[in-house]
Design a protein around this motif. Structure first.
Motif, PDB file in Angstrom:
ATOM      1  N   THR A  62      33.071 101.393  17.464  1.00 34.03           N
ATOM      2  CA  THR A  62      33.244 101.571  16.018  1.00 34.03           C
ATOM      3  C   THR A  62      34.460 100.789  15.539  1.00 34.03           C
ATOM      4  OG1 THR A  62      32.234 103.767  16.147  1.00 34.03           O
ATOM      5  CG2 THR A  62      33.520 103.277  14.180  1.00 34.03           C
ATOM      6  N   ALA A  63      35.540 100.821  16.294  1.00 35.80           N
ATOM      7  CA  ALA A  63      36.759 100.090  15.927  1.00 35.80           C
ATOM      8  C   ALA A  63      36.509  98.590  15.908  1.00 35.80           C
ATOM      9  CB  ALA A  63      37.893 100.430  16.896  1.00 35.80           C
ATOM     10  N   ARG A  64      35.779  98.081  16.888  1.00 28.66           N
ATOM     11  CA  ARG A  64      35.471  96.640  16.915  1.00 28.66           C
ATOM     12  C   ARG A  64      34.626  96.236  15.708  1.00 28.66           C
ATOM     13  NH1 ARG A  64      37.011  94.282  21.606  1.00 28.66           N
ATOM     14  NH2 ARG A  64      37.385  95.679  23.345  1.00 28.66           N
ATOM     15  N   MET A  65      33.675  97.091  15.327  1.00 25.48           N
ATOM     16  CA  MET A  65      32.854  96.819  14.151  1.00 25.48           C
ATOM     17  C   MET A  65      33.729  96.747  12.895  1.00 25.48           C
ATOM     18  SD  MET A  65      30.042  99.253  12.309  1.00 25.48           S
ATOM     19  CE  MET A  65      31.385 100.319  11.819  1.00 25.48           C
ATOM     20  N   LEU A  66      34.652  97.708  12.757  1.00 25.68           N
ATOM     21  CA  LEU A  66      35.539  97.706  11.594  1.00 25.68           C
ATOM     22  C   LEU A  66      36.458  96.494  11.592  1.00 25.68           C
ATOM     23  CD1 LEU A  66      36.534 101.479  11.395  1.00 25.68           C
ATOM     24  CD2 LEU A  66      34.993 100.234   9.863  1.00 25.68           C
ATOM     25  N   LEU A  67      36.966  96.099  12.750  1.00 24.23           N
ATOM     26  CA  LEU A  67      37.819  94.916  12.835  1.00 24.23           C
ATOM     27  C   LEU A  67      37.035  93.677  12.421  1.00 24.23           C
ATOM     28  CD1 LEU A  67      40.513  93.578  13.470  1.00 24.23           C
ATOM     29  CD2 LEU A  67      39.820  93.500  15.884  1.00 24.23           C
ATOM     30  N   ARG A  68      35.795  93.567  12.861  1.00 22.16           N
ATOM     31  CA  ARG A  68      34.963  92.432  12.442  1.00 22.16           C
ATOM     32  C   ARG A  68      34.772  92.416  10.925  1.00 22.16           C
ATOM     33  NH1 ARG A  68      32.709  89.585  16.435  1.00 22.16           N
ATOM     34  NH2 ARG A  68      32.604  90.527  18.500  1.00 22.16           N
ATOM     35  N   GLU A  69      34.571  93.596  10.323  1.00 19.34           N
ATOM     36  CA  GLU A  69      34.428  93.678   8.862  1.00 19.34           C
ATOM     37  C   GLU A  69      35.703  93.234   8.156  1.00 19.34           C
ATOM     38  OE1 GLU A  69      33.125  97.600   7.785  1.00 19.34           O
ATOM     39  OE2 GLU A  69      31.235  97.392   8.885  1.00 19.34           O
ATOM     40  N   ILE A  70      36.854  93.657   8.650  1.00 17.18           N
ATOM     41  CA  ILE A  70      38.137  93.240   8.076  1.00 17.18           C
ATOM     42  C   ILE A  70      38.284  91.724   8.162  1.00 17.18           C
ATOM     43  CG2 ILE A  70      40.647  93.271   8.448  1.00 17.18           C
ATOM     44  CD1 ILE A  70      40.313  96.231   9.304  1.00 17.18           C
ATOM     45  N   LEU A  71      37.979  91.176   9.327  1.00 16.69           N
ATOM     46  CA  LEU A  71      38.124  89.731   9.540  1.00 16.69           C
ATOM     47  C   LEU A  71      37.123  88.938   8.706  1.00 16.69           C
ATOM     48  CD1 LEU A  71      38.721  89.821  13.374  1.00 16.69           C
ATOM     49  CD2 LEU A  71      40.424  89.315  11.609  1.00 16.69           C
ATOM     50  N   GLN A  72      35.899  89.435   8.571  1.00 17.16           N
ATOM     51  CA  GLN A  72      34.901  88.741   7.749  1.00 17.16           C
ATOM     52  C   GLN A  72      35.347  88.704   6.291  1.00 17.16           C
ATOM     53  OE1 GLN A  72      32.068  87.017   8.827  1.00 17.16           O
ATOM     54  NE2 GLN A  72      32.258  86.260   6.733  1.00 17.16           N
ATOM     55  N   ALA A  73      35.899  89.816   5.804  1.00 19.00           N
ATOM     56  CA  ALA A  73      36.404  89.846   4.431  1.00 19.00           C
ATOM     57  C   ALA A  73      37.543  88.849   4.248  1.00 19.00           C
ATOM     58  CB  ALA A  73      36.859  91.254   4.061  1.00 19.00           C
ATOM     59  N   ALA A  74      38.432  88.759   5.233  1.00 16.53           N
ATOM     60  CA  ALA A  74      39.532  87.787   5.167  1.00 16.53           C
ATOM     61  C   ALA A  74      38.978  86.366   5.186  1.00 16.53           C
ATOM     62  CB  ALA A  74      40.501  88.005   6.325  1.00 16.53           C
ATOM     63  N   LYS A  75      37.965  86.141   5.996  1.00 15.50           N
ATOM     64  CA  LYS A  75      37.334  84.817   6.063  1.00 15.50           C
ATOM     65  C   LYS A  75      36.683  84.473   4.723  1.00 15.50           C
ATOM     66  CE  LYS A  75      33.928  82.220   8.735  1.00 15.50           C
ATOM     67  NZ  LYS A  75      32.946  82.284   9.825  1.00 15.50           N
ATOM     68  N   ASP A  76      35.998  85.438   4.123  1.00 13.13           N
ATOM     69  CA  ASP A  76      35.354  85.229   2.823  1.00 13.13           C
ATOM     70  C   ASP A  76      36.367  84.916   1.725  1.00 13.13           C
ATOM     71  OD1 ASP A  76      32.936  85.747   4.080  1.00 13.13           O
ATOM     72  OD2 ASP A  76      32.726  87.772   3.241  1.00 13.13           O
ATOM     73  N   ARG A  77      37.571  85.473   1.842  1.00 11.45           N
ATOM     74  CA  ARG A  77      38.636  85.201   0.865  1.00 11.45           C
ATOM     75  C   ARG A  77      39.354  83.893   1.149  1.00 11.45           C
ATOM     76  NH1 ARG A  77      39.860  90.623   2.196  1.00 11.45           N
ATOM     77  NH2 ARG A  77      41.681  89.905   3.365  1.00 11.45           N
ATOM     78  N   GLY A  78      39.006  83.243   2.259  1.00  9.94           N
ATOM     79  CA  GLY A  78      39.666  82.001   2.637  1.00  9.94           C
ATOM     80  C   GLY A  78      41.011  82.209   3.308  1.00  9.94           C
ATOM     81  N   GLU A  79      41.284  83.424   3.756  1.00  9.24           N
ATOM     82  CA  GLU A  79      42.568  83.744   4.359  1.00  9.24           C
ATOM     83  C   GLU A  79      42.553  83.680   5.882  1.00  9.24           C
ATOM     84  OE1 GLU A  79      43.390  87.633   2.884  1.00  9.24           O
ATOM     85  OE2 GLU A  79      43.613  86.962   0.822  1.00  9.24           O
ATOM     86  N   LEU A  80      41.381  83.432   6.455  1.00 11.47           N
ATOM     87  CA  LEU A  80      41.261  83.436   7.896  1.00 11.47           C
ATOM     88  C   LEU A  80      40.754  82.071   8.337  1.00 11.47           C
ATOM     89  CD1 LEU A  80      41.369  85.350  10.422  1.00 11.47           C
ATOM     90  CD2 LEU A  80      38.923  85.662  10.082  1.00 11.47           C
ATOM     91  N   LYS A  81      41.572  81.392   9.110  1.00  9.72           N
ATOM     92  CA  LYS A  81      41.168  80.098   9.630  1.00  9.72           C
ATOM     93  C   LYS A  81      40.466  80.322  10.964  1.00  9.72           C
ATOM     94  CE  LYS A  81      44.757  77.687   7.227  1.00  9.72           C
ATOM     95  NZ  LYS A  81      45.963  76.898   7.272  1.00  9.72           N
ATOM     96  N   THR A  82      39.189  79.987  11.037  1.00 10.82           N
ATOM     97  CA  THR A  82      38.424  80.243  12.258  1.00 10.82           C
ATOM     98  C   THR A  82      38.134  78.985  13.023  1.00 10.82           C
ATOM     99  OG1 THR A  82      36.356  80.150  11.017  1.00 10.82           O
ATOM    100  CG2 THR A  82      37.352  82.326  11.350  1.00 10.82           C
ATOM    101  N   ASP A  83      38.694  77.868  12.603  1.00 11.26           N
ATOM    102  CA  ASP A  83      38.506  76.620  13.332  1.00 11.26           C
ATOM    103  C   ASP A  83      39.214  76.721  14.677  1.00 11.26           C
ATOM    104  OD1 ASP A  83      39.735  73.256  13.090  1.00 11.26           O
ATOM    105  OD2 ASP A  83      37.806  73.937  13.838  1.00 11.26           O
ATOM    106  N   PRO A  84      38.471  76.660  15.795  1.00  8.56           N
ATOM    107  CA  PRO A  84      39.105  76.868  17.106  1.00  8.56           C
ATOM    108  C   PRO A  84      40.023  75.745  17.550  1.00  8.56           C
ATOM    109  CG  PRO A  84      36.778  76.347  17.380  1.00  8.56           C
ATOM    110  CD  PRO A  84      37.042  76.467  15.895  1.00  8.56           C
ATOM    111  N   LYS A  85      40.223  74.702  16.792  1.00  6.50           N
ATOM    112  CA  LYS A  85      41.076  73.580  17.183  1.00  6.50           C
ATOM    113  C   LYS A  85      42.527  73.935  17.158  1.00  6.50           C
ATOM    114  CE  LYS A  85      37.798  70.209  15.514  1.00  6.50           C
ATOM    115  NZ  LYS A  85      37.498  69.214  14.549  1.00  6.50           N
TER     116      LYS A  85
END
Length: 85
Positions: A62-85
């Protein structure tokens, strides 16, 4: 010296224990922490604050699911850089 049962009776309940977790998104690992209290899981992350829900199959899942939701929201806001470089 006051023991823990006395603290609880005085309304000074100790804080739930925090457990570190991490998830991978787009090849990059992100971490957060969670606690369980009164049947609810609460996840905290520097990438968007806090999120809670009732425990599902397991507290960690459940915690991992919630963390993914938090991170997806940050990504949608443009606040999370997911480029693995």
């Amino acid at each position: 010296m006051i023991i823990s049962s006395q603290l609880i009776s005085l309304g000074m309940q100790k804080q739930p224990e925090r457990t570190e977790i991490s998830v991978e998104i787009d090849g990059k690992r992100y971490s957060g922490s969670y606690s369980v209290s009164s049947g609810a899981v609460t996840v905290d992350s520097v990438h968007g604050g806090r999120k809670s829900t009732h425990v599902g199959a397991s507290a960690e899942a459940t915690a991992r699911m919630l963390l993914r939701e938090i991170l997806q929201a940050a990504k949608d806001r443009g606040e999370l850089k997911t480029d693995p470089k």
